[in-house]
Design a protein around this motif. Structure first.
Motif, PDB file in Angstrom:
ATOM      1  N   ALA A  97       0.828  -1.203   0.000  1.00 26.13           N
ATOM      2  CA  ALA A  97       0.000   0.000   0.000  1.00 26.13           C
ATOM      3  C   ALA A  97       0.863   1.255   0.000  1.00 26.13           C
ATOM      4  N   LYS A  98       1.937   1.231   0.764  1.00 26.16           N
ATOM      5  CA  LYS A  98       2.838   2.388   0.820  1.00 26.16           C
ATOM      6  C   LYS A  98       3.466   2.648  -0.547  1.00 26.16           C
ATOM      7  N   ASN A  99       3.794   1.582  -1.241  1.00 22.44           N
ATOM      8  CA  ASN A  99       4.440   1.724  -2.534  1.00 22.44           C
ATOM      9  C   ASN A  99       3.466   2.000  -3.668  1.00 22.44           C
ATOM     10  N   MET A 100       2.163   1.875  -3.408  1.00 23.61           N
ATOM     11  CA  MET A 100       1.175   2.082  -4.455  1.00 23.61           C
ATOM     12  C   MET A 100       1.332   3.453  -5.108  1.00 23.61           C
ATOM     13  N   ALA A 101       1.607   4.464  -4.329  1.00 21.71           N
ATOM     14  CA  ALA A 101       1.745   5.809  -4.869  1.00 21.71           C
ATOM     15  C   ALA A 101       3.043   5.970  -5.641  1.00 21.71           C
ATOM     16  N   SER A 102       3.999   5.098  -5.407  1.00 21.73           N
ATOM     17  CA  SER A 102       5.288   5.205  -6.078  1.00 21.73           C
ATOM     18  C   SER A 102       5.287   4.541  -7.448  1.00 21.73           C
ATOM     19  N   TYR A 103       4.396   3.611  -7.661  1.00 22.60           N
ATOM     20  CA  TYR A 103       4.371   2.893  -8.925  1.00 22.60           C
ATOM     21  C   TYR A 103       3.619   3.675  -9.991  1.00 22.60           C
ATOM     22  N   ALA A 104       3.808   3.270 -11.204  1.00 23.06           N
ATOM     23  CA  ALA A 104       3.161   3.926 -12.340  1.00 23.06           C
ATOM     24  C   ALA A 104       1.636   3.819 -12.266  1.00 23.06           C
ATOM     25  N   ILE A 105       1.111   2.935 -11.419  1.00 25.54           N
ATOM     26  CA  ILE A 105      -0.344   2.768 -11.322  1.00 25.54           C
ATOM     27  C   ILE A 105      -1.006   4.034 -10.769  1.00 25.54           C
ATOM     28  N   PHE A 106      -0.294   4.818  -9.964  1.00 24.80           N
ATOM     29  CA  PHE A 106      -0.901   6.021  -9.399  1.00 24.80           C
ATOM     30  C   PHE A 106      -1.130   7.041 -10.510  1.00 24.80           C
ATOM     31  N   ASP A 107      -2.375   7.463 -10.651  1.00 21.24           N
ATOM     32  CA  ASP A 107      -2.775   8.409 -11.695  1.00 21.24           C
ATOM     33  C   ASP A 107      -3.239   9.698 -11.022  1.00 21.24           C
ATOM     34  N   GLU A 108      -2.397  10.706 -11.084  1.00 19.15           N
ATOM     35  CA  GLU A 108      -2.656  11.990 -10.418  1.00 19.15           C
ATOM     36  C   GLU A 108      -3.993  12.596 -10.834  1.00 19.15           C
ATOM     37  N   LYS A 109      -4.255  12.655 -12.126  1.00 18.55           N
ATOM     38  CA  LYS A 109      -5.502  13.255 -12.615  1.00 18.55           C
ATOM     39  C   LYS A 109      -6.717  12.455 -12.140  1.00 18.55           C
ATOM     40  N   TYR A 110      -6.609  11.150 -12.184  1.00 14.16           N
ATOM     41  CA  TYR A 110      -7.718  10.300 -11.757  1.00 14.16           C
ATOM     42  C   TYR A 110      -7.978  10.490 -10.263  1.00 14.16           C
ATOM     43  N   TYR A 111      -6.930  10.479  -9.464  1.00 15.78           N
ATOM     44  CA  TYR A 111      -7.070  10.645  -8.016  1.00 15.78           C
ATOM     45  C   TYR A 111      -7.754  11.974  -7.700  1.00 15.78           C
ATOM     46  N   LEU A 112      -7.319  13.045  -8.341  1.00 19.25           N
ATOM     47  CA  LEU A 112      -7.907  14.362  -8.090  1.00 19.25           C
ATOM     48  C   LEU A 112      -9.356  14.441  -8.577  1.00 19.25           C
ATOM     49  N   ALA A 113      -9.672  13.704  -9.637  1.00 20.74           N
ATOM     50  CA  ALA A 113     -11.059  13.675 -10.116  1.00 20.74           C
ATOM     51  C   ALA A 113     -11.953  12.911  -9.130  1.00 20.74           C
ATOM     52  N   GLN A 114     -11.417  11.883  -8.488  1.00 24.64           N
ATOM     53  CA  GLN A 114     -12.187  11.101  -7.523  1.00 24.64           C
ATOM     54  C   GLN A 114     -12.369  11.843  -6.199  1.00 24.64           C
ATOM     55  N   TYR A 115     -11.364  12.645  -5.843  1.00 25.95           N
ATOM     56  CA  TYR A 115     -11.371  13.365  -4.568  1.00 25.95           C
ATOM     57  C   TYR A 115     -11.105  14.853  -4.841  1.00 25.95           C
ATOM     58  N   PRO A 116     -12.096  15.544  -5.397  1.00 27.63           N
ATOM     59  CA  PRO A 116     -11.891  16.930  -5.837  1.00 27.63           C
ATOM     60  C   PRO A 116     -11.556  17.912  -4.718  1.00 27.63           C
ATOM     61  N   LEU A 151      -8.860   6.234   0.995  1.00 30.52           N
ATOM     62  CA  LEU A 151      -9.047   6.773  -0.359  1.00 30.52           C
ATOM     63  C   LEU A 151      -8.211   5.934  -1.321  1.00 30.52           C
ATOM     64  N   THR A 152      -8.785   4.858  -1.803  1.00 34.99           N
ATOM     65  CA  THR A 152      -8.032   3.884  -2.593  1.00 34.99           C
ATOM     66  C   THR A 152      -8.199   4.024  -4.100  1.00 34.99           C
ATOM     67  N   LYS A 153      -8.968   4.995  -4.536  1.00 34.11           N
ATOM     68  CA  LYS A 153      -9.171   5.164  -5.980  1.00 34.11           C
ATOM     69  C   LYS A 153      -7.975   5.935  -6.548  1.00 34.11           C
ATOM     70  N   VAL A 154      -6.890   5.188  -6.787  1.00 26.53           N
ATOM     71  CA  VAL A 154      -5.655   5.801  -7.263  1.00 26.53           C
ATOM     72  C   VAL A 154      -5.452   5.612  -8.759  1.00 26.53           C
ATOM     73  N   SER A 155      -6.269   4.752  -9.368  1.00 27.43           N
ATOM     74  CA  SER A 155      -6.130   4.480 -10.795  1.00 27.43           C
ATOM     75  C   SER A 155      -7.400   3.842 -11.324  1.00 27.43           C
ATOM     76  N   ARG A 156      -7.725   4.146 -12.543  1.00 26.01           N
ATOM     77  CA  ARG A 156      -8.896   3.508 -13.155  1.00 26.01           C
ATOM     78  C   ARG A 156      -8.618   2.025 -13.420  1.00 26.01           C
ATOM     79  N   TYR A 157      -7.359   1.607 -13.272  1.00 30.58           N
ATOM     80  CA  TYR A 157      -6.979   0.221 -13.523  1.00 30.58           C
ATOM     81  C   TYR A 157      -6.920  -0.625 -12.246  1.00 30.58           C
ATOM     82  N   PHE A 158      -7.227  -0.027 -11.105  1.00 32.30           N
ATOM     83  CA  PHE A 158      -7.188  -0.774  -9.853  1.00 32.30           C
ATOM     84  C   PHE A 158      -8.399  -0.426  -9.012  1.00 32.30           C
ATOM     85  N   ASP A 159      -9.124  -1.448  -8.606  1.00 33.00           N
ATOM     86  CA  ASP A 159     -10.282  -1.261  -7.725  1.00 33.00           C
ATOM     87  C   ASP A 159     -10.065  -2.147  -6.502  1.00 33.00           C
TER      88      ASP A 159
END
Length: 93
Positions: free
Chosen positions: A10-29, A56-64
């Motif tokens: 979980a800690k590394n989730m934000a470090s990997y390419a899976i983290f999508d900045e635009k998607y995260y901000l759209a989910q948590y405006p 707040l786990t919606k870090v990518s449209r590719y991971f649920d």
């Protein structure tokens, strides 16, 4: 051992390419105004410092997370439930 692996993943989730900045901000405006005000630098920083602990786990449209945990009940039992909004508020007060 399993809890350590889950925390590390979980800690590394934000470090990997899976983290999508635009998607995260759209989910948590509500995060964007904090970035604009200079309180935090990015959605990624928010996730690492607050979002992950707050569930707040919606870090990518590719991971649920819910779907992943539903398919992996052995892991689901090891993942702590996110705090309630009351707990979140009290921790930040």
């Amino acid at each position: 051992m399993h809890k350590q692996l889950i925390k590390a993943a979980a800690k590394n989730m934000a470090s990997y390419a899976i983290f999508d900045e635009k998607y995260y901000l759209a989910q948590y405006p509500w995060v964007k105004p904090a970035i604009d005000a200079g309180v935090i630098k990015s959605g990624r920083e928010h996730f690492e410092k607050f979002g992950q602990a707050g569930g707040l786990t919606k870090v990518s449209r590719y991971f649920d997370e819910a779907t992943y945990l539903a398919g992996n009940p052995d892991i689901a039992a090891l993942v702590p439930a996110p705090p309630t909004t009351q707990v979140h508020l009290l921790r930040r007060a």
